[in-house]
Design an enzyme around this catalytic site. Structure first.
Site, short mmCIF file in Angstrom:
data_model
loop_
_atom_site.label_atom_id
_atom_site.label_comp_id
_atom_site.label_asym_id
_atom_site.label_seq_id
_atom_site.Cartn_x
_atom_site.Cartn_y
_atom_site.Cartn_z
N CYS A 182 1.54 1.09 13.24
CA CYS A 182 1.96 0.42 12.01
C CYS A 182 3.46 0.34 11.85
O CYS A 182 4.00 -0.63 11.38
CB CYS A 182 1.45 1.24 10.85
SG CYS A 182 0.17 0.48 9.92
N GLY A 215 0.81 -1.21 0.00
CA GLY A 215 0.00 0.00 0.00
C GLY A 215 0.85 1.26 0.00
O GLY A 215 0.51 2.26 -0.65
N THR A 216 1.96 1.23 0.72
CA THR A 216 2.81 2.42 0.81
C THR A 216 3.32 2.82 -0.58
O THR A 216 3.25 3.99 -0.97
CB THR A 216 3.99 2.14 1.76
OG1 THR A 216 3.45 1.87 3.06
CG2 THR A 216 4.94 3.32 1.85
N THR A 270 10.99 -7.11 -11.64
CA THR A 270 10.33 -8.41 -11.72
C THR A 270 9.30 -8.53 -10.62
O THR A 270 9.58 -8.25 -9.46
CB THR A 270 11.38 -9.55 -11.61
OG1 THR A 270 12.31 -9.38 -12.67
CG2 THR A 270 10.73 -10.92 -11.71
N GLN A 299 -7.62 -0.32 4.01
CA GLN A 299 -8.31 -0.90 5.17
C GLN A 299 -9.73 -1.34 4.85
O GLN A 299 -10.31 -2.11 5.61
CB GLN A 299 -8.32 0.10 6.33
CG GLN A 299 -6.96 0.35 6.95
CD GLN A 299 -6.39 -0.87 7.68
OE1 GLN A 299 -7.08 -1.86 7.94
NE2 GLN A 299 -5.11 -0.80 8.00
N ASN A 334 -7.48 3.59 9.29
CA ASN A 334 -6.82 2.45 9.93
C ASN A 334 -6.93 2.46 11.44
O ASN A 334 -6.90 1.43 12.08
CB ASN A 334 -5.34 2.41 9.52
CG ASN A 334 -4.68 3.76 9.51
OD1 ASN A 334 -5.15 4.68 8.84
ND2 ASN A 334 -3.61 3.91 10.26
N SER A 359 -3.78 -3.29 -0.45
CA SER A 359 -2.64 -3.98 0.16
C SER A 359 -3.06 -5.40 0.51
O SER A 359 -4.11 -5.61 1.12
CB SER A 359 -2.20 -3.23 1.41
OG SER A 359 -1.21 -3.95 2.09
N ALA A 360 -2.20 -6.38 0.15
CA ALA A 360 -2.57 -7.79 0.34
C ALA A 360 -2.68 -8.19 1.81
O ALA A 360 -3.58 -8.93 2.20
CB ALA A 360 -1.55 -8.68 -0.37
N HIS A 361 -1.75 -7.69 2.63
CA HIS A 361 -1.67 -8.25 4.00
C HIS A 361 -2.77 -7.76 4.92
O HIS A 361 -2.90 -8.25 6.04
CB HIS A 361 -0.28 -8.04 4.62
CG HIS A 361 0.06 -6.64 5.02
ND1 HIS A 361 0.18 -6.27 6.34
CD2 HIS A 361 0.32 -5.53 4.31
CE1 HIS A 361 0.51 -4.99 6.41
NE2 HIS A 361 0.60 -4.52 5.18
N1 PLP Z 1 -2.85 2.93 3.92
C1 PLP Z 1 -3.48 2.59 5.06
C2 PLP Z 1 -4.80 3.20 5.38
C3 PLP Z 1 -2.89 1.68 5.93
O1 PLP Z 1 -3.52 1.35 7.07
C4 PLP Z 1 -1.62 1.13 5.60
C5 PLP Z 1 -0.94 0.22 6.54
O2 PLP Z 1 -1.26 0.16 7.68
C6 PLP Z 1 -1.02 1.51 4.39
C7 PLP Z 1 -1.66 2.42 3.58
C8 PLP Z 1 0.30 0.96 3.97
O3 PLP Z 1 0.16 -0.36 3.47
P1 PLP Z 1 1.40 -1.36 3.42
O4 PLP Z 1 1.60 -1.87 4.80
O5 PLP Z 1 0.97 -2.44 2.45
O6 PLP Z 1 2.56 -0.61 2.89
#
Ligand code: PLP
Length: 373
Positions: A316, A71-72, A227, A169, A141, A189-191
């Site tokens: 986080c 996600g970042t 890749t 989220q 989040n 984001s997958a996790h």
């Molecule tokens: N955006 C939100 C709202 C999140 O809660 C998070 C992670 O907590 C992210 C982005 C970042 O995602 P990632 O952990 O996959 O980089």
């Protein structure tokens, strides 16, 4: 130490068995998805299957999905790649949005953390010498508060602005339809939905120009060189499919019932406890609970000693204790914000987990003299 009760899904959800199987199967195959031989084509098939599943989760087309490392990176790509003249963000966005748009104009939120649409309209009306980009998350989040993204996007479109939505989220927890929301770019984001860590996606509506952040290869249609993480993406696809199937079976309602059980229990233990954001629409899985006079870290560590895992603030990153910009933007005083923990549930949560939390939190509240007599 084995955590008996895991209630930190917004940090990372447990990997779904379907995702773990898909990762293991992909790891057992060999091939670079850019290679033209049979091995490469097999790896590409795994990845394209995943792309279809991820797209389906948010009502997008597979060719709109750009895979990233999470996600970042997707947020950084959206904010950096659109090269907007002005960027508008809400005050409660994730740091990966705020830090990638240091010059953004920040929109205030109300006491529940909902963005001020009048302030948005006012900012949009000021015009720009180029593209305006609005970046508004779907769900927060820390509090789970769901933003009025469709209304905000409709306003933005009237002014010709682009709309990016961080749905990290929300996806997999509530139904998400990119087209119904009217957004141009969406981060996933997958996790957070039961896939592996280190995989994500930026979903990009057809026709939107985007400059790559990572250059040096033609992968992802030239939008993201390097890749691809095929095993991780296979897991992402499987998790997205499983989350969509759970949603179709009413999983959100079951999680909401557990969350409600938890909040009723909290209020009966400590009637003065506050659920931040409870006046707004929220995700079914998140409770941000304030227990005045008891520091969040004290609560979190005491719960951890009994095997119950929750978060404090936006825990986080890096385990560092930092004041929550989200709760501050909602108008909470530092001591109120500093006594809020985040409890987040998900696909594997049970009533036993909730009761385990309540037993541990109740004895902590009693020790601190914060429980009902
Ligand atoms: N955006 C939100 C709202 C999140 O809660 C998070 C992670 O907590 C992210 C982005 C970042 O995602 P990632 O952990 O996959 O980089």
């Amino acid at each position: 130490m084995r955590q008996a009760v895991y209630l930190d899904y917004n940090a990372t959800a447990p990997v779904r068995p379907q995702a773990a199987d898909a990762v293991a199967r992909a790891l057992a195959t060999v091939g670079n998805p850019s290679s033209v031989h049979g091995f490469g084509r097999a790896a590409r098939r795994l990845m394209e299957d995943a792309r279809e599943r991820v797209a389906a989760l948010v009502g997008a087309r597979p060719d709109e999905v750009i895979f990233t490392s999470g996600g970042t990176e997707a947020n950084a790509l959206a904010l950096g790649g659109t090269r907007a003249a002005r960027v508008l963000v809400s005050a409660v966005e994730h740091d990966s949005v705020l830090r990638n748009a240091p010059k953004a104009e920040v929109l205030p939120v109300d006491r529940d953390g909902v963005v001020d649409l009048a302030a948005l309209a006012d900012r949009l009306a000021r015009g720009a010498g180029g593209t305006i980009l609005l970046s508004l998350m779907l769900a927060n989040n820390e509090t789970g508060v769901v933003q009025p993204v469709a209304e905000a996007a409709a306003l933005a479109r009237r002014h010709g602005a682009l709309v990016h939505c961080d749905a990290v989220q929300a996806a997999g927890k509530i139904p998400v339809d990119m087209r119904a929301l009217g957004v141009d770019l969406m981060t996933l984001s997958a996790h957070k939905l039961g896939g592996p860590q280190g995989c994500g996606a930026l979903v990009l509506r057809d026709g939107i120009e985007l400059a790559p952040l990572l250059k040096g290869g033609g992968q992802e249609r030239g939008r993201r060189a390097g890749t691809e993480n095929v095993p991780g993406l296979a897991g992402f696809g499987a998790a997205a499919e499983a989350a969509a199937a759970d949603l179709a079976k009413g999983a959100a309602g079951c999680v909401a019932a557990l969350r409600d059980r938890l909040e009723v229990g909290v209020r009966s233990i400590a009637p003065h406890a506050v659920v931040h954001g409870a006046g707004a629409p929220r995700l079914p899985n998140t409770s941000c609970i304030g227990l005045r006079g008891v520091a969040a870290e004290t609560q979190m560590m005491s719960l951890d000693l009994t095997g119950v895992a929750v978060s404090s603030g936006a825990a986080c990153s890096s385990g560092k204790v930092r004041a929550s910009h989200v709760l501050a933007a909602m108008g909470l005083a530092p001591e109120e914000a500093g006594s809020a923990i985040r409890v987040s549930l998900g696909w594997r949560s049970t009533a036993k987990d909730v009761d385990g939390f309540l037993a541990a939190w109740g004895s902590l509240a009693r020790r601190q003299g914060s429980a009902a007599a």
